[in-house]
Design a protein around this motif. Structure first.
Motif, mmCIF file in Angstrom:
data_model
loop_
_atom_site.group_PDB
_atom_site.id
_atom_site.type_symbol
_atom_site.label_atom_id
_atom_site.label_comp_id
_atom_site.label_asym_id
_atom_site.label_seq_id
_atom_site.Cartn_x
_atom_site.Cartn_y
_atom_site.Cartn_z
ATOM 1 N N GLU A 19 0.628 -21.137 -60.946
ATOM 2 C CA GLU A 19 0.440 -21.788 -62.390
ATOM 3 C C GLU A 19 -0.112 -23.175 -62.110
ATOM 4 O O GLU A 19 0.408 -23.853 -61.334
ATOM 5 N N ASP A 21 0.075 -26.561 -64.283
ATOM 6 C CA ASP A 21 0.417 -27.632 -65.261
ATOM 7 C C ASP A 21 0.534 -28.953 -65.088
ATOM 8 O O ASP A 21 -0.058 -29.204 -63.853
ATOM 9 N N HIS A 22 1.157 -29.650 -65.849
ATOM 10 C CA HIS A 22 1.138 -31.091 -65.770
ATOM 11 C C HIS A 22 1.943 -31.423 -64.391
ATOM 12 O O HIS A 22 1.380 -32.223 -63.790
ATOM 13 N N PHE A 53 -1.427 -18.640 -64.894
ATOM 14 C CA PHE A 53 -1.161 -19.573 -65.972
ATOM 15 C C PHE A 53 -1.780 -20.761 -65.901
ATOM 16 O O PHE A 53 -1.845 -21.422 -64.825
ATOM 17 N N MET A 54 -2.397 -21.322 -66.945
ATOM 18 C CA MET A 54 -3.114 -22.613 -66.974
ATOM 19 C C MET A 54 -2.805 -23.359 -68.531
ATOM 20 O O MET A 54 -2.777 -22.657 -69.543
ATOM 21 N N ASP A 55 -2.190 -24.356 -68.427
ATOM 22 C CA ASP A 55 -2.053 -25.184 -69.889
ATOM 23 C C ASP A 55 -3.171 -26.426 -70.129
ATOM 24 O O ASP A 55 -4.078 -26.343 -69.187
ATOM 25 N N SER A 56 -2.903 -27.208 -71.036
ATOM 26 C CA SER A 56 -4.073 -28.139 -71.405
ATOM 27 C C SER A 56 -4.212 -29.244 -70.144
ATOM 28 O O SER A 56 -5.041 -29.741 -69.971
ATOM 29 N N SER A 57 -3.007 -29.269 -69.314
ATOM 30 C CA SER A 57 -3.127 -30.156 -68.095
ATOM 31 C C SER A 57 -4.296 -29.509 -67.249
ATOM 32 O O SER A 57 -4.840 -30.754 -66.603
ATOM 33 N N ILE A 59 -7.251 -28.411 -68.164
ATOM 34 C CA ILE A 59 -8.354 -28.849 -68.879
ATOM 35 C C ILE A 59 -8.564 -30.305 -68.312
ATOM 36 O O ILE A 59 -9.774 -30.613 -67.585
ATOM 37 N N GLY A 60 -7.558 -31.155 -68.062
ATOM 38 C CA GLY A 60 -7.817 -32.516 -67.546
ATOM 39 C C GLY A 60 -8.333 -32.341 -66.130
ATOM 40 O O GLY A 60 -9.132 -33.315 -65.701
ATOM 41 N N GLN A 84 -5.419 -15.541 -69.888
ATOM 42 C CA GLN A 84 -4.766 -16.702 -70.404
ATOM 43 C C GLN A 84 -5.723 -17.874 -70.025
ATOM 44 O O GLN A 84 -5.684 -18.649 -70.780
ATOM 45 N N ILE A 88 -8.032 -20.827 -72.533
ATOM 46 C CA ILE A 88 -7.713 -22.103 -72.494
ATOM 47 C C ILE A 88 -9.083 -22.918 -72.186
ATOM 48 O O ILE A 88 -9.401 -23.753 -72.919
#
Lengths: 111, 140
Positions: A19, A21-22, A53-57, A59-60, A84, A88
């Motif tokens: 994953e 994430d931040h 899994f990846m969240d908006s972190s 993208i950065g 997923q 994003i």
């Protein structure tokens, strides 16, 4: 995360796992930037086959590396994002500036 | 209300994965589709990350994640007792970030809005922020 250098093509391949994430992003950024400097690679391939899994972190992380590699005159390519992660990427419009392909072989032909 | 849960944890970034995994596990009670499950996991990850990054700046504090189920509707409430948001409208704008130096993309609220049916943000300067979001799952 695993990295390999394909020297004659100046490509750094970054295989992401699990994953993004931040919490993970802080490390990933530092490691990739250090490795780009150390190896003189100018192209970056993100292999997302095993990233679930990846969240908006994330993208950065991707856009930040895109900016660096662009200055070096190279390109960024994303390989095989899972659904997923792909959502994003598309929501952020990353697919408009960064090529996405299905295999690492294809990616290496594209740099 | 059919079910509820409440989880409190320190504002440490290694709790982000823990919190979204708990949220996803709670949601499995409703037998969601894989897509619904990953939407919930992502939205909760964004809200919890915001609380951890912005809630307390460099000091330590607790973040709370509550989950509620009513019929096919699942609601998550993520709250902190930190510094609060000065301008909520600005904070929720796509691509706005309070931390550009950290390569924050400013997409967090956009993702929460896209993946959930509704989102409400309440904030008191010096008192903390509460993000409430809900989603009605498809009948199975």
């Amino acid at each position: 995360m695993r990295m390999k250098l394909i020297g004659q093509m100046h490509v750094l391949v970054v295989e992401m796992e699990e994953e993004l994430d931040h919490h993970i992003a802080q490390n990933v950024r530092e490691i990739i930037d250090k490795e780009l400097k150390r190896t003189n690679a100018i192209n970056l391939v993100f292999d997302f086959r095993n990233l679930s899994f990846m969240d908006s972190s994330g993208i950065g992380v991707i856009i930040g590396r895109y900016k660096i590699v662009k200055i070096l005159g190279g390109s960024v390519i994303i390989v095989s994002p899972q659904p997923q992660v792909r959502r994003i990427i598309e929501m952020a419009g990353i697919h408009k500036i960064i090529k996405i392909t299905n295999t690492l072989d294809n990616a290496l032909k594209m740099v | 209300m059919d079910n509820m849960m409440k989880l409190e944890f320190l504002n440490k970034s290694n709790n982000e994965r823990f919190a979204r995994t708990v949220a996803a596990a709670f949601a499995t009670i409703l037998d969601p589709t894989l897509e619904e499950l990953s939407e919930i996991k992502t939205a909760v990850s964004e809200a919890v990350t915001n609380a951890i990054i912005h809630g307390y700046e460099d000091s330590t504090g607790m973040v709370c994640l509550e989950g509620r189920i009513d019929g096919r509707t699942i609601e998550f409430i993520v709250s902190d007792r930190g510094k609060g948001i000065e301008d909520i409208t600005q904070a929720m704008q796509p691509l706005f970030t309070g931390k550009p130096e950290m390569e924050r993309s400013g997409m967090g609220f956009t993702i929460m809005e896209t993946f959930m049916d509704s989102i409400e943000v309440e904030s008191v300067l010096g008192g903390g922020t509460t993000v409430k979001m809900s989603k009605t799952l498809k009948d199975r």
